[in-house]
Design an enzyme around this catalytic site. Sequence first.
Site, mmCIF file in Angstrom:
data_model
loop_
_atom_site.group_PDB
_atom_site.id
_atom_site.type_symbol
_atom_site.label_atom_id
_atom_site.label_comp_id
_atom_site.label_asym_id
_atom_site.label_seq_id
_atom_site.Cartn_x
_atom_site.Cartn_y
_atom_site.Cartn_z
ATOM 1 N N SER A 128 0.820 -1.215 0.000
ATOM 2 C CA SER A 128 0.000 0.000 0.000
ATOM 3 C C SER A 128 0.853 1.265 0.000
ATOM 4 O O SER A 128 2.024 1.260 0.377
ATOM 5 C CB SER A 128 -0.899 0.028 1.240
ATOM 6 O OG SER A 128 -1.624 -1.157 1.361
HETATM 7 N N1 SAH Z 1 -1.055 -3.706 3.660
HETATM 8 C C1 SAH Z 1 -0.576 -4.620 2.646
HETATM 9 C C2 SAH Z 1 -1.559 -4.582 1.513
HETATM 10 C C3 SAH Z 1 -1.484 -5.717 0.588
HETATM 11 S S1 SAH Z 1 -2.639 -5.667 -0.734
HETATM 12 C C4 SAH Z 1 0.800 -4.164 2.202
HETATM 13 O O1 SAH Z 1 1.062 -2.961 2.318
HETATM 14 O O2 SAH Z 1 1.598 -4.965 1.728
HETATM 15 C C5 SAH Z 1 -4.035 -6.474 -0.039
HETATM 16 C C6 SAH Z 1 -3.858 -7.901 0.341
HETATM 17 O O3 SAH Z 1 -5.148 -8.409 0.740
HETATM 18 C C7 SAH Z 1 -3.402 -8.817 -0.775
HETATM 19 O O4 SAH Z 1 -2.224 -9.454 -0.379
HETATM 20 C C8 SAH Z 1 -4.551 -9.823 -0.960
HETATM 21 O O5 SAH Z 1 -4.117 -11.126 -1.276
HETATM 22 C C9 SAH Z 1 -5.199 -9.772 0.399
HETATM 23 N N2 SAH Z 1 -6.601 -10.228 0.439
HETATM 24 C C10 SAH Z 1 -7.577 -10.021 -0.480
HETATM 25 N N3 SAH Z 1 -8.731 -10.597 -0.077
HETATM 26 C C11 SAH Z 1 -8.477 -11.174 1.132
HETATM 27 C C12 SAH Z 1 -9.266 -11.913 2.066
HETATM 28 N N4 SAH Z 1 -10.557 -12.163 1.853
HETATM 29 N N5 SAH Z 1 -8.673 -12.349 3.193
HETATM 30 C C13 SAH Z 1 -7.362 -12.098 3.441
HETATM 31 N N6 SAH Z 1 -6.568 -11.410 2.605
HETATM 32 C C14 SAH Z 1 -7.109 -10.936 1.472
#
Ligand code: SAH
Length: 213
Positions: free
Chosen positions: A60
């Site tokens: 993010s």
């Molecule tokens: N805060 C993290 C954001 C990653 S992007 C960072 O800065 O790295 C969002 C993440 O949510 C992705 O890795 C995706 O695989 C995950 N995601 C999407 N749907 C989800 C769900 N239902 N349960 C758990 N994780 C989920």
Amino acid sequence: MRYSDQRKRLVQELVEAGITDQNVLKAFEIVPRELFVLPEYVSYAYRNQPLPIDSNQTISQPLMIAIMLEKLRLNRDDIVMEIGTGSGYQTALLSNLAKEVCSIERIDILSLKARKVIDKLGYTNVFYKIGDGAAGWQKAFPPYSEFPKIIVSAAADKVPSMLIKQLSDPGILVVPVGGSNIQQLIVVEKSNSEVKESVHGGCSFVPLISESE
Ligand code: SAH
């Protein structure tokens, strides 16, 4: 420029963008974002922008994380549920701000990779689950059924009902809600058995992929 200097510059940018929570700013000054991005992007690690990570997901944007962390009004006693571990960068920030972090990620290789980096940094207050975060924590250890703070880092089409259920009273839940390109940041506050939602501007996250209602 050294990473520590780049980190200071990023913190300055966050201040200029209106972030005032000193604990949040301190956490950004501590956590090495360069360890959470892909090797080909290390020179962009301290730009205030999202970057690609494995499995078509993104780390993010720092400012967006800072806004969400500020809205959570974290204190050192808080147990936080995080949905969307992703790279683990925000998890590491949370680890500095809360007592324990229970982080859920649906893609196993992301969870395992994040855990490796976070372990290497020496944080011991993070617990991981691989699965659908919209269904909540539901894990024998730690055995929490309620969380005073919940943060969702992927865009839901509505606030997942299980997360409202697993939010303590009092408690704060921050979640992006909306369509695939643009969403609104929603803050759900529970207090005295009442649940109130407020809208806090636009944001853009990868979708929350869930079978749960
Ligand atoms: N805060 C993290 C954001 C990653 S992007 C960072 O800065 O790295 C969002 C993440 O949510 C992705 O890795 C995706 O695989 C995950 N995601 C999407 N749907 C989800 C769900 N239902 N349960 C758990 N994780 C989920």
